[in-house]
Each structure stands twice: as structure tokens, then as C-alpha cells.
Design an enzyme around this catalytic site. Structure first.
Site, short mmCIF file in Angstrom:
data_model
loop_
_atom_site.label_atom_id
_atom_site.label_comp_id
_atom_site.label_asym_id
_atom_site.label_seq_id
_atom_site.Cartn_x
_atom_site.Cartn_y
_atom_site.Cartn_z
N THR A 60 0.64 -1.25 -0.07
CA THR A 60 -0.20 0.03 0.11
C THR A 60 0.84 1.28 0.14
O THR A 60 0.60 2.32 -0.94
CB THR A 60 -0.97 0.03 1.13
OG1 THR A 60 -1.88 -1.24 1.24
CG2 THR A 60 -1.65 1.28 1.30
N GLN A 167 0.58 -9.54 -5.85
CA GLN A 167 0.16 -10.89 -5.87
C GLN A 167 0.92 -11.78 -6.53
O GLN A 167 0.79 -13.02 -6.19
CB GLN A 167 -1.46 -10.70 -6.27
CG GLN A 167 -2.52 -11.89 -5.60
CD GLN A 167 -2.40 -11.92 -4.04
OE1 GLN A 167 -2.28 -13.01 -3.56
NE2 GLN A 167 -2.75 -10.74 -3.39
N SER A 187 4.72 -7.02 -1.75
CA SER A 187 4.70 -7.03 -0.12
C SER A 187 5.02 -8.28 0.37
O SER A 187 4.68 -9.54 -0.24
CB SER A 187 3.09 -7.05 0.11
OG SER A 187 2.81 -6.96 1.43
N ALA A 188 6.04 -8.32 1.48
CA ALA A 188 6.70 -9.50 1.81
C ALA A 188 5.64 -10.73 2.36
O ALA A 188 5.89 -11.98 2.15
CB ALA A 188 7.71 -9.39 3.02
N HIS A 189 4.64 -10.11 2.85
CA HIS A 189 3.72 -11.16 3.52
C HIS A 189 2.81 -12.00 2.42
O HIS A 189 2.12 -13.07 2.75
CB HIS A 189 2.68 -10.84 4.52
CG HIS A 189 1.56 -9.95 4.00
ND1 HIS A 189 0.51 -10.43 3.95
CD2 HIS A 189 1.69 -8.69 3.88
CE1 HIS A 189 -0.34 -9.43 3.55
NE2 HIS A 189 0.32 -8.52 3.39
N THR A 228 13.23 5.09 10.05
CA THR A 228 14.36 4.09 10.52
C THR A 228 13.87 2.89 9.75
O THR A 228 12.61 2.34 9.74
CB THR A 228 14.27 4.02 12.09
OG1 THR A 228 14.75 5.21 12.67
CG2 THR A 228 15.05 2.73 12.58
N CYS A 313 -8.35 -7.06 2.44
CA CYS A 313 -8.05 -5.76 2.53
C CYS A 313 -9.35 -4.58 2.50
O CYS A 313 -9.43 -3.53 2.75
CB CYS A 313 -7.51 -5.30 1.03
SG CYS A 313 -5.98 -6.31 0.90
#
Ligand SMILES: *Cc1c(COP(=O)(O)O)cnc(C)c1O
Length: 365
Positions: A60, A167, A187-189, A228, A313
Site C-alpha cells: 500500500t 499478488q 509485499s513480503a507477507h 528508521t 483488504c
């Protein structure tokens, strides 16, 4: 998350707790090295250069940075953005925001099978078009777009091509050079990494994409994303990217085998119909419409199955799927549809149990 990813992350919470931006001591250097390696692995997954990758908190944020950042830095006078109707809300809502501040948004329809028709894109592309946003794979149906054809058409008109590849990346082979994508997000997940870590790819050559930062501060990530760095998350994303590059083909075969088993088993009842093009599709997704049964009455019958209408989402919004509506399904048909997704860790036994439960249920209808 893949246990190998967790193992990679753990030391960066405990022994290697340095800040990647601390340049004056070894604790910082160790963290910075982990980020550098992860950046190389993420870049390698999509055929990009490491300096074309900006780490973010997820897709996002990457979408917001890519689309808003490009539009805000644009000086060409072009104002038109073409966006497909089946995009994720992160893309649609970003475009809606830009419309309020002066962009002209044109929605590109999708066909009944969920695919964008290249001729339709060609007919609305013009010399005012700044940006075209078309996802590689849809998160609700898994439908995979003919992305090279679409990016070629976009470039012929001198516009830039953004693809939401969240995706697809890590599930099917994807290369930014071969597909002609100028910007994309990850997106890593979505590929067995941690939640809350993602990345934006923005091309540095042919064309060089200039972006305006959306978070100002200490100038981290080459001034594009201050704050950070989430070193454990980034290290985990790098590991997940490495595993996906090595394993996505073999995992895809296993996963599509399970997906097809469930899908065929339900479709054979004659009461269930797949939504979207089932040939040009991710290996893990099945979106099924149940005749005359509302998903909201079906889902609670099986609380032990993690299935959903639409996507996680947008599940806060009590609306029928905009993706299915864009494909021409009626509101009632959209309410009768359920998405199933499979992954690396699903088993044949689980799949047969789900198929059996549904067949029993449908037999009593
Ligand atoms: C999950 C997803 C997103 C959002 O990703 P986050 O990391 O949750 O921000 C965007 N686009 C698509 C296609 C997705 O599947």
C-alpha cells in the site's frame, strides 16, 4: 511465514539490534549489510537493480509512493491516469485522491473473464496520458493480465506503466525487463515473509522514473522514504524473495494441483462456477460462485476454513466485490462468491477435507 524466514529475522531483533543508518559503529554496519543483501535478493526476484528498490511498510505504501510520487514530480503537463476497474483499493483510492487534486482519471474496464482487452486500452490511451496502472495478477480472482502487450501500448504513447505486482511476485516468475514494467510493488507477507514490509521498484533507466517522497525526514532510502528501516522485516523479505526465486515454480505446481482438486470437486456438483479466466491465473487462487447461496450464510458454517468474500483488504466494507462487479457479475452473484487461496504449507488431506465438507453441504441444498 516460512520458518526459514523467521530464522533469518530473529538475530536482527536480538544480537544484531543496530540501526542501519548508524554509520559510526559496527552495530550499524551489520544492520546496514543485512539491508544491502536483502535489497539484492528482492531486486533479483524481479530482475531489477538493487538501487531501483525502495523498502516500505508494504505494498500500500509502495503504491502511494509510486503513483503519487510520480504524478507530483511530473512536469510534462500530462494529467490523465488510466486505471483498471479491477485494481486493489490501494491503487483505486490513491487515484481517487489524485483526482481531487487535479488528475484526470479514466477507468479501464475488464472483460467478463477479468482480462483487460489491449484494444480497449489502445483506444483510450492518448498524448495526455501520464500513467497507466494495471495489476499483474488480481488478488481476488488470480487472473493474470497480458502485461507486456499492455506496457508496450502504454510506451508507444509516451506514458509510464505502473503494475501492482503484489499478488504475482514470488508466486509466478516475473521480470521487470521482460514485462516492460516501469514501477511495481511488492509485499513480503504475500510470499511467506513478514507482514508490514514491502518494496517499490522504480526504473532508473529508459525511462528514469523521478519520484517525490511521500514521507520526509532523515532522507533514508535515497530520500524517497524517510524513517528508521525495519531491519528484521527487510532481512525477512530478502530471505522470502530468495526462497521464492528458487522454489516458486515447484511450489506453484503443487499448489495448483491442490487448488484444481478443490475447484473441480465443487464445480462437478453443477452448483458452483469459477469466476474469471481459469487458464491465465495464479496457481493459488480459486474464486467460486455458488448458485443461489449467499457467501455470508455459507462462510459461518465452516469457521475452520479460512475463506472469504473479496479480499481481507476491503472486508471492513460491507460491499459486494468491486472486482466481480467490474467483470459484469450482478450484486447477487458477487455476494454468492468466495475466494479460496492455497499456499506452500497446505496439504492434500486438508484439501480433501474442505472439498468433502462442501460437497456434503451442497448435497443437502
Ligand atoms: C495485499 C495487496 C496489496 C496491499 O499490500 P499491503 O502490504 O497489505 O499494503 C496491494 N495490492 C494487491 C494486489 C494485494 O494483493
Amino acid at each position: 511465514m516460512d520458518p526459514r524466514v523467521l530464522e533469518e529475522m530473529l538475530p536482527y531483533f536480538t544480537v544484531h539490534y543496530g540501526n542501519a543508518s548508524s554509520k559510526t559503529h559496527s552495530f550499524g554496519w551489520v544492520a546496514d549489510e543485512a539491508v544491502k543483501i536483502a535489497r539484492e535478493k528482492v531486486a533479483a526476484l524481479i530482475g531489477a537493480r538493487p538501487d531501483e528498490i525502495t523498502f516500505t511498510s508494504g505494498a500500500t505504501e509502495a503504491i502511494n509512493l509510486g503513483i503519487k510520487g510520480y504524478v507530483e514530480s511530473n512536469r510534462s503537463g500530462r494529467r490523465k491516469i488510466i486505471v483498471s476497474a479491477a485494481e486493489h483499493k490501494a491503487v483505486l483510492d490513491t487515484c481517487t485522491h489524485l483526482q481531487k487534486v487535479g488528475a484526470e482519471i479514466t477507468v479501464l474496464p475488464v472483460g467478463p473473464d477479468g482480462l483487460v482487452e489491449p484494444a480497449v486500452l489502445a483506444s483510450i490511451l492518448d498524448e495526455h496520458t501520464l500513467l497507466v496502472c494495471i495489476m499483474l495478477a488480481n488478488n481476488e480472482t488470480g487472473v493474470v493480465q497480458p502485461i507486456r502487450t499492455l506496457s508496450d501500448l502504454t510506451h508507444e504513447k509516451g506514458a509510464v506503466f505502473f503494475s501492482d505486482t503484489t499478488q504475482a511476485a514470488g508466486k509466478i516468475p516475473f521480470d521487470v525487463m521482460k514485462t516492460g514494467v516501469d514501477m511495481c510493488c511488492l509485499s513480503a507477507h504475500k510470499f511467506y515473509g513478514p507482514k508490514g514490509t514491502g518494496a517499490l521498484f522504480a526504473r532508473k533507466n529508459h525511462p528514469r522514473i523521478k519520484l517525490t517522497a511521500q514521507a520526509d525526514g532523515g532522507g533514508h532510502e535515497n530520500g524517497l522514504r524517510s524513517g528508521t528501516l525495519n531491519v528484521p522485516g527487510i532481512a525477512g523479505m530478502g530471505k522470502a524473495a530468495e526462497l521464492a526465486a528458487a522454489e516458486c515454480n515447484s511450489a506453484g505446481e503443487k499448489i495448483s494441483g491442490l487448488r484444481d482438486l478443490l475447484e473441480n470437486s465443487l464445480v462437478n456438483t453443477g452448483k458452483v462456477f469459477p469466476n474469471g479466466n481459469i487458464l491465465q491465473r495464479l496457481p493459488n487462487t480459486s474464486n467460486l460462485r455458488f448458485r443461489d447461496i449467499r457467501a455470508s450464510s455459507l462462510i459461518p458454517v465452516f469457521p475452520w476454513i479460512a475463506m472469504a468474500t473479496g479480499s481481507a483488504c476491503t472486508s471492513a466494507l460491507p460491499e459486494p466485490s468491486h472486482v466481480l462487479r467490474a467483470m459484469g457479475l450482478s450484486t447477487e452473484e458477487a455476494w454468492s462468491s468466495i475466494r479460496f487461496s492455497f499456499g506452500r504449507f497446505n496439504t492434500m488431506e486438508e484439501t480433501e477435507r474442505v472439498a468433502g465438507a462442501f460437497r456434503d453441504f451442497l448435497g443437502k441444498q
